[in-house]
Design a protein around this motif. Structure first.
Motif, PDB file in Angstrom:
ATOM      1  N   UNK A 104       1.639  61.618  32.796  1.00 33.48           N
ATOM      2  CA  UNK A 104       1.335  60.553  32.219  1.00 33.48           C
ATOM      3  C   UNK A 104       2.089  59.971  31.270  1.00 33.48           C
ATOM      4  N   UNK A 114       6.184  60.193  31.955  1.00 30.80           N
ATOM      5  CA  UNK A 114       6.746  59.205  32.817  1.00 30.80           C
ATOM      6  C   UNK A 114       7.537  57.953  32.149  1.00 30.80           C
ATOM      7  N   UNK A 115       8.536  58.307  31.695  1.00 31.98           N
ATOM      8  CA  UNK A 115       9.398  57.212  31.169  1.00 31.98           C
ATOM      9  C   UNK A 115      10.517  56.944  32.383  1.00 31.98           C
ATOM     10  N   UNK A 141       6.806  55.760  37.742  1.00 34.31           N
ATOM     11  CA  UNK A 141       6.257  56.826  38.368  1.00 34.31           C
ATOM     12  C   UNK A 141       7.369  57.518  39.094  1.00 34.31           C
ATOM     13  N   UNK A 179       2.834  55.718  41.842  1.00 34.22           N
ATOM     14  CA  UNK A 179       1.931  56.790  41.280  1.00 34.22           C
ATOM     15  C   UNK A 179       0.912  57.372  42.275  1.00 34.22           C
ATOM     16  N   UNK A 209      -1.160  56.793  29.036  1.00 36.21           N
ATOM     17  CA  UNK A 209      -0.260  55.934  29.272  1.00 36.21           C
ATOM     18  C   UNK A 209      -0.684  54.414  28.687  1.00 36.21           C
ATOM     19  N   UNK A 247       0.190  51.902  25.957  1.00 35.60           N
ATOM     20  CA  UNK A 247       0.381  50.648  26.234  1.00 35.60           C
ATOM     21  C   UNK A 247      -0.620  49.647  25.242  1.00 35.60           C
ATOM     22  N   UNK A 272       7.893  43.673  31.731  1.00 32.41           N
ATOM     23  CA  UNK A 272       8.539  44.900  32.457  1.00 32.41           C
ATOM     24  C   UNK A 272       9.547  45.773  31.763  1.00 32.41           C
ATOM     25  N   UNK A 286       9.411  46.478  28.359  1.00 28.77           N
ATOM     26  CA  UNK A 286       8.292  47.308  27.564  1.00 28.77           C
ATOM     27  C   UNK A 286       7.771  48.356  28.390  1.00 28.77           C
ATOM     28  N   UNK A 289       8.362  49.683  31.124  1.00 32.57           N
ATOM     29  CA  UNK A 289       9.471  50.696  31.553  1.00 32.57           C
ATOM     30  C   UNK A 289       9.906  51.556  30.367  1.00 32.57           C
ATOM     31  N   UNK A 290       9.954  50.982  29.320  1.00 33.36           N
ATOM     32  CA  UNK A 290      10.135  51.794  28.128  1.00 33.36           C
ATOM     33  C   UNK A 290       9.264  52.839  27.752  1.00 33.36           C
ATOM     34  N   UNK A 291       7.757  52.447  27.774  1.00 31.55           N
ATOM     35  CA  UNK A 291       6.821  53.131  27.713  1.00 31.55           C
ATOM     36  C   UNK A 291       6.561  54.150  28.919  1.00 31.55           C
ATOM     37  N   UNK A 292       6.063  55.350  28.459  1.00 28.44           N
ATOM     38  CA  UNK A 292       5.777  56.175  29.613  1.00 28.44           C
ATOM     39  C   UNK A 292       4.560  55.703  30.481  1.00 28.44           C
ATOM     40  N   UNK A 293       4.615  56.253  31.779  1.00 26.74           N
ATOM     41  CA  UNK A 293       3.386  55.749  32.662  1.00 26.74           C
ATOM     42  C   UNK A 293       3.916  54.787  34.027  1.00 26.74           C
ATOM     43  N   UNK A 294       3.172  54.689  34.789  1.00 25.10           N
ATOM     44  CA  UNK A 294       3.482  53.707  35.849  1.00 25.10           C
ATOM     45  C   UNK A 294       3.766  52.229  35.279  1.00 25.10           C
ATOM     46  N   UNK A 295       5.050  51.743  35.851  1.00 22.61           N
ATOM     47  CA  UNK A 295       5.318  50.614  35.237  1.00 22.61           C
ATOM     48  C   UNK A 295       4.387  49.390  35.553  1.00 22.61           C
ATOM     49  N   UNK A 318       1.277  49.848  36.316  1.00 25.52           N
ATOM     50  CA  UNK A 318       0.022  50.015  35.693  1.00 25.52           C
ATOM     51  C   UNK A 318       0.125  49.628  34.167  1.00 25.52           C
ATOM     52  N   UNK A 319       1.152  50.053  33.621  1.00 25.86           N
ATOM     53  CA  UNK A 319       1.201  49.745  32.346  1.00 25.86           C
ATOM     54  C   UNK A 319       1.279  48.047  32.212  1.00 25.86           C
ATOM     55  N   UNK A 371      -2.103  46.628  32.320  1.00 26.35           N
ATOM     56  CA  UNK A 371      -2.787  46.912  31.050  1.00 26.35           C
ATOM     57  C   UNK A 371      -2.352  45.955  30.061  1.00 26.35           C
TER      58      UNK A 371
END
Lengths: 177, 185
Positions: free
Chosen positions: A18, A21-22, A25, A63, A90, A94, B52, B54, B56-62, B64-65, B68
């Motif tokens: 998690x 994942x930069x 997914x 994912x 993640x 955020x 988007x 931001x 993409x920049x942060x880890x995790x599913x885009x 999903x982020x 959130x």
């Protein structure tokens, strides 16, 4: 490994992924493959690829393959644990960062960060697309599928699901390879 | 300043992202953009691309982020939870259902080739999505250059993302900062 041990293992693997994942997914697929197949031996390599393709066939975030792997490894509990593990770290990050992002909506540095990240984003999505192409363009039949469906996605108003469904149906009826 | 954004409730966020999740075949980027920008007007196209970025920049599913960040922006933590659970719950149920069915038929040759073709079409869909996302860059040489370098570093050279991304992001942001008068053009 006992079931509780497997669940803990899933939580650790996907919790870690998690935060690795930069770029989204698709960027963690190789690392996921290494951990799930090579390190833990939860799945065979071929099985991993099949589950990945199946997750592509399902709707939802890229994912979703994580939920499927969790389910395959440890049933429903595994699916829940893997999904929560890959979502939570993640998401917390955020939450912490996006507030700052909006508070400084009009700050010049924020605009520079946004302007600077945009083309990087584009490059990463392009890279993800190329990984997909490399994974799937394994014979002339699938290359032809890509060559025909790409303009269909770009230049027709058909819903993507229609094009994807047509490709699957063609594969089922007359597919080779 | 005219009101261009509509502020969604917690229930709106859940329902909006539930539909995105269930309808988002071949990835949810395109369907989330359609819902957030075109159908519900929660964000403008420019705001969406920025958010988007931001995510993409942060880890995790885009996406999903994105769910959130968008949920939190409008309705705090309850909004974030509603958007994320909305996005994930349908697809998780569906993908497990498909897994159960697939287990029974995975050795049938027609199923094998159907999956090969389906994956190939999904790859083409991702290329199409990438081209659409790249549209705002047309005519901006610096942006195109950064995108091409990013692509080469990740896809061709195969650098670990954890090393490549901070370097690329720092350079690109620094260039955007230095050249910001031109960026306004």
């Amino acid at each position: 490994m006992s079931p509780p041990g497997v669940l803990l293992g899933l939580a650790l693997v996907f919790g870690q992924l998690s935060l690795l994942a930069f770029g989204g997914g698709n960027s963690i697929i190789p690392e996921m493959h290494r951990l799930v197949v090579d390190v833990h031996g939860w799945l065979g390599g071929r099985e991993f690829v099949a589950l990945y393709a199946l997750a592509q066939a399902a709707p939802g975030p890229n994912l979703m393959v994580v939920s499927l792997i969790g389910w395959q490894v440890a049933g429903l509990a595994g699916a829940v644990v893997a999904t929560v593990a890959v979502s939570l770290p993640s998401s917390v990050l955020v939450l912490l960062v996006s507030g700052v992002w909006y508070r400084f909506r009009d700050a010049p540095w924020r605009k520079a960060i946004q302007a600077g990240l945009m083309p990087v984003t584009v490059g990463l999505i392009m890279a993800g697309a190329s990984v997909f192409i490399r994974e799937t363009a394994t014979n002339w039949a699938t290359i032809a599928v890509i060559a025909v469906t790409l303009p269909a996605f770009l230049f027709t108003k058909w819903h993507p699901l229609v094009i994807l469904g047509a490709a699957a149906a063609l594969g089922a009826v007359g597919g080779s390879g | 300043m005219s009101e261009t954004e509509k502020r969604p409730s917690v229930a709106d966020l859940f329902v909006g992202f539930f539909v995105v999740g269930v309808m988002g075949f071949g990835g949810v980027l395109a369907s989330s953009r359609r819902m957030v920008v075109e159908q519900r007007g929660w964000l403008t196209a420019t705001e969406f691309t920025g958010l988007l970025g931001l995510c993409q920049f942060l880890p995790g599913g885009n996406i999903m982020n994105l769910s959130v960040a968008l949920g939190a922006r409008f309705r705090g933590i309850p909004g974030a939870v509603a958007a994320l659970v909305g996005l994930m719950s349908g697809p998780v149920a569906i993908v497990i259902g498909l897994g159960v069915i697939y287990d029974q038929y995975k050795d049938v040759p027609a199923v094998v080739t159907a999956f090969a073709y389906l994956s190939a079409a999904a790859a083409a869909f991702m290329v199409a999505t990438a081209l659409r996302i790249a549209a705002p860059l047309w005519g901006k040489l610096l942006g195109i250059g950064v995108a091409v370098v990013t692509f080469i570093v990740i896809a061709v050279l195969g650098w670990p993302l954890v090393l490549a991304l901070p370097v690329l992001a720092l350079i690109s942001v620094a260039l955007a900062w230095i050249l910001r008068p031109e960026e306004r053009a």
